[in-house]
Design a protein around this motif. Sequence first.
Motif, short mmCIF file in Angstrom:
data_model
loop_
_atom_site.label_atom_id
_atom_site.label_comp_id
_atom_site.label_asym_id
_atom_site.label_seq_id
_atom_site.Cartn_x
_atom_site.Cartn_y
_atom_site.Cartn_z
N GLU A 145 -54.57 5.82 29.32
CA GLU A 145 -55.95 5.54 28.88
C GLU A 145 -55.98 5.12 27.42
O GLU A 145 -56.66 4.17 27.04
CB GLU A 145 -56.84 6.76 29.10
N ARG A 146 -55.24 5.84 26.58
CA ARG A 146 -55.21 5.51 25.16
C ARG A 146 -54.54 4.16 24.91
O ARG A 146 -54.97 3.40 24.04
CB ARG A 146 -54.49 6.60 24.37
N LEU A 147 -53.48 3.86 25.65
CA LEU A 147 -52.79 2.58 25.49
C LEU A 147 -53.71 1.41 25.82
O LEU A 147 -53.61 0.34 25.22
CB LEU A 147 -51.55 2.52 26.38
N GLU A 148 -54.59 1.62 26.78
CA GLU A 148 -55.50 0.58 27.23
C GLU A 148 -56.42 0.11 26.09
O GLU A 148 -56.74 -1.07 25.99
CB GLU A 148 -56.35 1.13 28.39
N SER A 149 -56.81 1.03 25.23
CA SER A 149 -57.76 0.68 24.18
C SER A 149 -57.15 0.60 22.78
O SER A 149 -57.83 0.18 21.84
CB SER A 149 -58.91 1.71 24.17
N GLU A 150 -55.90 0.96 22.64
CA GLU A 150 -55.28 1.00 21.31
C GLU A 150 -54.91 -0.40 20.84
O GLU A 150 -54.30 -1.17 21.57
CB GLU A 150 -54.03 1.89 21.34
N GLU A 151 -55.28 -0.72 19.61
CA GLU A 151 -54.99 -2.02 19.02
C GLU A 151 -53.83 -1.96 18.03
O GLU A 151 -53.12 -2.95 17.84
CB GLU A 151 -56.23 -2.55 18.30
N ASP A 152 -53.64 -0.82 17.40
CA ASP A 152 -52.64 -0.68 16.36
C ASP A 152 -51.24 -0.59 16.97
O ASP A 152 -50.96 0.30 17.78
CB ASP A 152 -52.93 0.57 15.53
N GLN A 153 -50.36 -1.51 16.58
CA GLN A 153 -49.01 -1.58 17.14
C GLN A 153 -48.22 -0.30 16.89
O GLN A 153 -47.49 0.17 17.76
CB GLN A 153 -48.26 -2.79 16.58
N ALA A 154 -48.35 0.27 15.72
CA ALA A 154 -47.62 1.51 15.40
C ALA A 154 -48.10 2.66 16.27
O ALA A 154 -47.28 3.47 16.74
CB ALA A 154 -47.79 1.85 13.92
#
Length: 120
Positions: A51-60
């Motif tokens: 779920e978090r990966l789906e919305s995360e924009e920051d590469q780090a």
Amino acid sequence: MAPSSMALVAGRTRQNAPIDLVQLATNTLGNRDLEVQVLHLFKTQSCATLERLESEEDQAAVLDLVHTLKGSARAVGALRVAQVCEALETDIKGPEHASTDGLVAAVKETNSYISDLLEG
């Protein structure tokens, strides 16, 4: 190494299964209650991570999430998920946008297997 108590309870072992039940038993010292807790935790964490990966924009941040999931996968014997995470870590560092489709599929397969084990 002793066979996993989960394998005995589930009444089956499956070669190339999403979870290496022997590794799980080794990591939990053959304690079935601990195996169940660890599998529940992995399911919860892996779903939250997707779920978090789906919305995360920051590469780090994406890299940290994938790396953490890789460690959790190895701890429960979810070797396929760990391998996909490792490949994804490399892809994330590359110039192209890395797809998480393979990770989603591996996690879904693993969590379905875990559900079968826990219900079996």
